[in-house]
Design a protein around this motif. Structure first.
Motif, PDB file in Angstrom:
ATOM      1  N   ILE A  18     -38.607  35.300  -9.528  1.00 38.73           N
ATOM      2  CA  ILE A  18     -38.445  35.147  -8.073  1.00 38.73           C
ATOM      3  C   ILE A  18     -38.170  33.701  -7.658  1.00 38.73           C
ATOM      4  N   ARG A  19     -38.184  32.778  -8.612  1.00 41.59           N
ATOM      5  CA  ARG A  19     -38.157  31.347  -8.302  1.00 41.59           C
ATOM      6  C   ARG A  19     -36.964  30.927  -7.450  1.00 41.59           C
ATOM      7  N   GLU A  20     -35.773  31.298  -7.813  1.00 42.01           N
ATOM      8  CA  GLU A  20     -34.591  30.827  -7.077  1.00 42.01           C
ATOM      9  C   GLU A  20     -34.617  31.283  -5.619  1.00 42.01           C
ATOM     10  N   GLU A  21     -34.952  32.529  -5.398  1.00 42.80           N
ATOM     11  CA  GLU A  21     -35.018  33.038  -4.024  1.00 42.80           C
ATOM     12  C   GLU A  21     -36.139  32.349  -3.243  1.00 42.80           C
ATOM     13  N   PHE A  22     -37.316  32.206  -3.866  1.00 40.07           N
ATOM     14  CA  PHE A  22     -38.463  31.558  -3.218  1.00 40.07           C
ATOM     15  C   PHE A  22     -38.134  30.097  -2.923  1.00 40.07           C
ATOM     16  N   ARG A  24     -35.167  28.749  -2.382  1.00 42.89           N
ATOM     17  CA  ARG A  24     -34.241  28.688  -1.237  1.00 42.89           C
ATOM     18  C   ARG A  24     -34.997  28.885   0.082  1.00 42.89           C
ATOM     19  N   GLU A  25     -35.935  29.827   0.080  1.00 45.34           N
ATOM     20  CA  GLU A  25     -36.739  30.086   1.276  1.00 45.34           C
ATOM     21  C   GLU A  25     -37.543  28.850   1.679  1.00 45.34           C
ATOM     22  N   ILE A  26     -38.138  28.181   0.695  1.00 46.06           N
ATOM     23  CA  ILE A  26     -38.952  26.991   0.977  1.00 46.06           C
ATOM     24  C   ILE A  26     -38.068  25.839   1.448  1.00 46.06           C
ATOM     25  N   ILE A  27     -36.900  25.680   0.870  1.00 48.01           N
ATOM     26  CA  ILE A  27     -35.982  24.621   1.314  1.00 48.01           C
ATOM     27  C   ILE A  27     -35.630  24.827   2.785  1.00 48.01           C
ATOM     28  N   GLU A  28     -35.324  26.048   3.174  1.00 48.89           N
ATOM     29  CA  GLU A  28     -35.020  26.348   4.582  1.00 48.89           C
ATOM     30  C   GLU A  28     -36.226  26.087   5.473  1.00 48.89           C
ATOM     31  N   LEU A  29     -37.397  26.508   5.024  1.00 46.61           N
ATOM     32  CA  LEU A  29     -38.621  26.308   5.796  1.00 46.61           C
ATOM     33  C   LEU A  29     -38.905  24.822   5.980  1.00 46.61           C
ATOM     34  N   LYS A  30     -38.757  24.046   4.909  1.00 44.62           N
ATOM     35  CA  LYS A  30     -39.064  22.615   4.981  1.00 44.62           C
ATOM     36  C   LYS A  30     -38.083  21.841   5.857  1.00 44.62           C
ATOM     37  N   LYS A  31     -36.887  22.360   6.059  1.00 41.38           N
ATOM     38  CA  LYS A  31     -35.954  21.693   6.966  1.00 41.38           C
ATOM     39  C   LYS A  31     -36.558  21.581   8.357  1.00 41.38           C
ATOM     40  N   ILE A  52     -48.231  27.094  -1.787  1.00 36.30           N
ATOM     41  CA  ILE A  52     -48.058  28.025  -2.911  1.00 36.30           C
ATOM     42  C   ILE A  52     -46.868  27.588  -3.756  1.00 36.30           C
ATOM     43  N   PHE A  53     -45.783  27.181  -3.105  1.00 33.07           N
ATOM     44  CA  PHE A  53     -44.620  26.707  -3.842  1.00 33.07           C
ATOM     45  C   PHE A  53     -44.982  25.499  -4.715  1.00 33.07           C
ATOM     46  N   GLN A  54     -45.744  24.554  -4.145  1.00 36.11           N
ATOM     47  CA  GLN A  54     -46.127  23.370  -4.921  1.00 36.11           C
ATOM     48  C   GLN A  54     -46.978  23.757  -6.134  1.00 36.11           C
ATOM     49  N   ILE A  55     -47.895  24.691  -5.937  1.00 40.52           N
ATOM     50  CA  ILE A  55     -48.737  25.149  -7.052  1.00 40.52           C
ATOM     51  C   ILE A  55     -47.872  25.801  -8.122  1.00 40.52           C
TER      52      ILE A  55
END
Length: 193
Positions: A18-22, A24-31, A52-55
């Motif tokens: 699931i890493r690539e999709e997750f 991309r989601e985090i990159i959008e969120l962090k913007k 969770i992403f950082q962990i």
């Protein structure tokens, strides 16, 4: 905001799926959650998903599979999860001149008394810095900060009655920015949890 538990963390093999999709989601969120305050200070506001992403990324990078070590990582990173009525952020000091990094960082001593958030014309709220990242003669380029907002300010932020600004009033660094509507909405969502 609910702390992270072991059941929130994927094993290495499952995470790879699931890493690539997750990511991309985090990159959008962090913007929406990355806020520059002038040219040298950036705050990245944290929530459950970003932590969770950082962990997951730490476990992946270090190839950690031992359950006790995973528990330790979860416990450490749970310190970034804001409590009720709080916003939590990673503050980054961005020094471009790497040849004089120590001297440049030392100019930021006392920053822990100079970072504020303000909702509308409400009182400025000083950031609380995590201890251990600054001493009399040394300061880390990465700091962890929290802002505690009272219910009235939370309501104003959530209802978007007033714009929210971040500012730094330090002898060697003065800067301010107003949150974009998207950033304010994203942070308001943290306060509604």
């Amino acid at each position: 905001m609910k702390k992270i538990g072991l059941d929130d963390i994927q094993g290495l093999a499952a995470y790879e799926n699931i890493r690539e999709e997750f990511r991309r989601e985090i990159i959008e969120l962090k913007k929406k959650r990355r806020v520059a305050v002038g040219a040298q200070v950036t705050l990245v506001f944290e929530n459950r998903k970003t932590v969770i992403f950082q962990i997951q990324e730490m476990l992946r990078a270090e190839r950690i599979k031992d359950l006790d070590k995973i528990r330790e990582e979860v416990e450490v990173y749970n310190g970034l999860i804001p409590d009720g009525g709080e916003l939590s952020a990673t503050l980054l000091l961005e020094i471009e001149d790497q040849t004089h990094i120590r001297e440049e960082l030392l100019k930021f001593l006392g920053l822990d008394e100079a970072v504020f958030i303000q909702v509308g014309v409400g009182p400025p709220i000083r950031a609380r810095f995590e201890e251990g990242h600054s001493k009399e003669d040394k300061i880390s380029a990465v700091q962890y900060v929290r802002f505690s907002l009272d219910p009235g300010l939370i309501q104003a932020m959530v209802e978007k009655k007033d714009r929210t600004r971040l500012f730094i009033d330090h002898p060697h660094y003065k800067a301010e920015t107003t949150l974009t509507p998207e950033s304010q909405q994203s942070l308001a969502e943290d306060l509604m949890v």
